[in-house]
Design a protein around this motif. Structure first.
Motif, PDB file in Angstrom:
ATOM      1  N   GLU A   6       0.809  -1.247  -0.014  1.00 39.86           N
ATOM      2  CA  GLU A   6       0.132  -0.021  -0.081  1.00 39.86           C
ATOM      3  C   GLU A   6       0.912   1.308  -0.079  1.00 39.86           C
ATOM      4  O   GLU A   6       1.907   1.097   0.462  1.00 39.86           O
ATOM      5  CB  GLU A   6      -0.950   0.011   1.174  1.00 39.86           C
ATOM      6  CG  GLU A   6      -2.048  -1.181   1.420  1.00 39.86           C
ATOM      7  CD  GLU A   6      -1.233  -2.106   2.252  1.00 39.86           C
ATOM      8  OE1 GLU A   6      -2.116  -3.028   3.044  1.00 39.86           O
ATOM      9  OE2 GLU A   6       0.019  -2.293   2.477  1.00 39.86           O
ATOM     10  N   CYS A  22      -2.714   0.345  -4.151  1.00 37.70           N
ATOM     11  CA  CYS A  22      -2.096  -0.895  -3.284  1.00 37.70           C
ATOM     12  C   CYS A  22      -1.825  -1.595  -4.948  1.00 37.70           C
ATOM     13  O   CYS A  22      -2.384  -2.224  -5.501  1.00 37.70           O
ATOM     14  CB  CYS A  22      -3.184  -1.783  -2.891  1.00 37.70           C
ATOM     15  SG  CYS A  22      -2.840  -3.422  -2.557  1.00 37.70           S
ATOM     16  N   TRP A  36     -10.420  -3.298   0.929  1.00 35.87           N
ATOM     17  CA  TRP A  36      -9.672  -2.322   1.770  1.00 35.87           C
ATOM     18  C   TRP A  36     -10.382  -2.790   3.100  1.00 35.87           C
ATOM     19  O   TRP A  36     -11.426  -2.743   3.328  1.00 35.87           O
ATOM     20  CB  TRP A  36      -9.795  -1.170   1.285  1.00 35.87           C
ATOM     21  CG  TRP A  36      -9.046  -0.574   0.182  1.00 35.87           C
ATOM     22  CD1 TRP A  36      -9.408  -0.822  -1.291  1.00 35.87           C
ATOM     23  CD2 TRP A  36      -7.741  -0.118   0.171  1.00 35.87           C
ATOM     24  NE1 TRP A  36      -8.324  -0.334  -1.904  1.00 35.87           N
ATOM     25  CE2 TRP A  36      -7.131   0.007  -0.880  1.00 35.87           C
ATOM     26  CE3 TRP A  36      -6.788  -0.271   1.381  1.00 35.87           C
ATOM     27  CZ2 TRP A  36      -5.966   0.312  -1.461  1.00 35.87           C
ATOM     28  CZ3 TRP A  36      -5.417   0.469   0.949  1.00 35.87           C
ATOM     29  CH2 TRP A  36      -4.976   0.666  -0.730  1.00 35.87           C
ATOM     30  N   ARG A  38      -9.686  -1.193   7.655  1.00 31.92           N
ATOM     31  CA  ARG A  38      -8.888  -0.178   8.298  1.00 31.92           C
ATOM     32  C   ARG A  38      -8.915  -0.610   9.745  1.00 31.92           C
ATOM     33  O   ARG A  38      -9.788  -1.393  10.132  1.00 31.92           O
ATOM     34  CB  ARG A  38      -9.617   1.116   8.317  1.00 31.92           C
ATOM     35  CG  ARG A  38     -10.665   1.475   8.644  1.00 31.92           C
ATOM     36  CD  ARG A  38     -11.274   2.567   8.018  1.00 31.92           C
ATOM     37  NE  ARG A  38     -12.753   2.999   8.645  1.00 31.92           N
ATOM     38  CZ  ARG A  38     -13.312   4.104   8.478  1.00 31.92           C
ATOM     39  NH1 ARG A  38     -13.137   5.106   7.558  1.00 31.92           N
ATOM     40  NH2 ARG A  38     -14.598   4.176   8.848  1.00 31.92           N
ATOM     41  N   ARG A  45      -9.978  -4.494  13.515  1.00 23.51           N
ATOM     42  CA  ARG A  45     -10.214  -4.106  12.020  1.00 23.51           C
ATOM     43  C   ARG A  45     -11.261  -4.034  11.580  1.00 23.51           C
ATOM     44  O   ARG A  45     -12.225  -5.132  11.916  1.00 23.51           O
ATOM     45  CB  ARG A  45      -9.364  -5.187  11.366  1.00 23.51           C
ATOM     46  CG  ARG A  45      -8.773  -4.773   9.836  1.00 23.51           C
ATOM     47  CD  ARG A  45      -8.034  -5.694   9.316  1.00 23.51           C
ATOM     48  NE  ARG A  45      -8.262  -7.213   9.448  1.00 23.51           N
ATOM     49  CZ  ARG A  45      -7.595  -8.307   9.488  1.00 23.51           C
ATOM     50  NH1 ARG A  45      -5.972  -8.075   9.165  1.00 23.51           N
ATOM     51  NH2 ARG A  45      -7.752  -9.350   9.745  1.00 23.51           N
ATOM     52  N   TYR A  95      -5.525  -1.284   5.115  1.00 24.22           N
ATOM     53  CA  TYR A  95      -4.870  -2.396   4.542  1.00 24.22           C
ATOM     54  C   TYR A  95      -5.597  -2.862   3.325  1.00 24.22           C
ATOM     55  O   TYR A  95      -6.832  -2.719   3.224  1.00 24.22           O
ATOM     56  CB  TYR A  95      -4.817  -3.545   5.570  1.00 24.22           C
ATOM     57  CG  TYR A  95      -4.255  -3.271   6.813  1.00 24.22           C
ATOM     58  CD1 TYR A  95      -4.748  -2.792   7.963  1.00 24.22           C
ATOM     59  CD2 TYR A  95      -2.668  -3.633   6.956  1.00 24.22           C
ATOM     60  CE1 TYR A  95      -4.144  -2.487   9.142  1.00 24.22           C
ATOM     61  CE2 TYR A  95      -2.059  -3.400   8.308  1.00 24.22           C
ATOM     62  CZ  TYR A  95      -3.077  -3.050   9.130  1.00 24.22           C
ATOM     63  OH  TYR A  95      -2.244  -2.632  10.370  1.00 24.22           O
ATOM     64  N   TRP A 110      -2.495 -10.005   2.515  1.00 23.97           N
ATOM     65  CA  TRP A 110      -2.735  -8.791   3.253  1.00 23.97           C
ATOM     66  C   TRP A 110      -1.343  -7.835   2.930  1.00 23.97           C
ATOM     67  O   TRP A 110      -0.184  -8.519   2.860  1.00 23.97           O
ATOM     68  CB  TRP A 110      -2.823  -8.988   4.546  1.00 23.97           C
ATOM     69  CG  TRP A 110      -4.269  -9.634   5.004  1.00 23.97           C
ATOM     70  CD1 TRP A 110      -4.288 -11.113   5.029  1.00 23.97           C
ATOM     71  CD2 TRP A 110      -5.168  -8.937   5.375  1.00 23.97           C
ATOM     72  NE1 TRP A 110      -5.666 -11.057   5.403  1.00 23.97           N
ATOM     73  CE2 TRP A 110      -6.373  -9.973   5.671  1.00 23.97           C
ATOM     74  CE3 TRP A 110      -5.676  -7.462   5.498  1.00 23.97           C
ATOM     75  CZ2 TRP A 110      -7.648  -9.563   6.018  1.00 23.97           C
ATOM     76  CZ3 TRP A 110      -7.097  -7.262   6.053  1.00 23.97           C
ATOM     77  CH2 TRP A 110      -7.881  -8.368   6.252  1.00 23.97           C
ATOM     78  N   GLN A 112       0.943  -4.310   4.413  1.00 23.95           N
ATOM     79  CA  GLN A 112       1.488  -3.928   5.486  1.00 23.95           C
ATOM     80  C   GLN A 112       0.815  -2.790   6.144  1.00 23.95           C
ATOM     81  O   GLN A 112       1.062  -2.562   7.371  1.00 23.95           O
ATOM     82  CB  GLN A 112       3.046  -3.583   5.242  1.00 23.95           C
ATOM     83  CG  GLN A 112       3.309  -2.253   4.766  1.00 23.95           C
ATOM     84  CD  GLN A 112       3.003  -1.858   3.309  1.00 23.95           C
ATOM     85  OE1 GLN A 112       2.575  -2.901   2.587  1.00 23.95           O
ATOM     86  NE2 GLN A 112       2.868  -0.720   3.063  1.00 23.95           N
ATOM     87  N   GLY A 113      -0.046  -2.059   5.394  1.00 25.68           N
ATOM     88  CA  GLY A 113      -0.749  -0.961   5.785  1.00 25.68           C
ATOM     89  C   GLY A 113      -0.041   0.234   5.491  1.00 25.68           C
ATOM     90  O   GLY A 113       0.955   0.387   5.216  1.00 25.68           O
TER      91      GLY A 113
END
Length: 120
Positions: A6, A22, A36, A38, A45, A95, A110, A112-113
């Motif tokens: 991301e 992303c 997505w 968050r 999450r 994420y 996933w 890493q954010g």
């Protein structure tokens, strides 16, 4: 599986906009539904948005509907999240995730954010 990275997070004032990206590695990006999520500090999450393999179908959490737009470019192996009219409560680590089902179901990979901070 795909690897996801991301970018695009940052600090913005309330009412402003950000676009998250992303980028996915591998040649199978178009075979995945993308989502997505968050996670705010101290909270669980939560789902934000999803898009199907072709990009023709999208789904949003009620909290972001009308303000956020998810899109994808399969030629660039990239999914985007355009965030407008941002609010302080949108502050979170965002994420992206890849999975087989749309709009729900589990995710196989996933990122890493990326941190999004909205100041009031």
């Amino acid at each position: 599986q795909v690897q996801l990275v991301e970018s695009g997070g940052g600090l913005v004032q309330a009412g402003g906009s950000l676009r998250l990206s992303c980028a996915a590695s591998g040649r199978t990006f178009s075979s995945y539904a993308m989502k997505w999520f968050r996670q705010a500090l101290g909270k669980e999450r939560e789902f934000v948005a999803a898009i199907n393999r072709s990009g023709g179908g999208t789904y949003y959490a009620n909290s972001v509907k009308g303000r956020f737009t998810i899109s994808r470019d399969n030629a660039k192996n990239t999914v985007y999240l355009q965030m407008n009219s941002l609010k302080p409560e949108d502050t979170a680590v965002y994420y992206c995730a890849a999975g087989q089902s749309f709009p729900g179901g589990s995710s196989d990979s996933w990122g890493q954010g990326t941190q999004v901070t909205v100041s009031s």
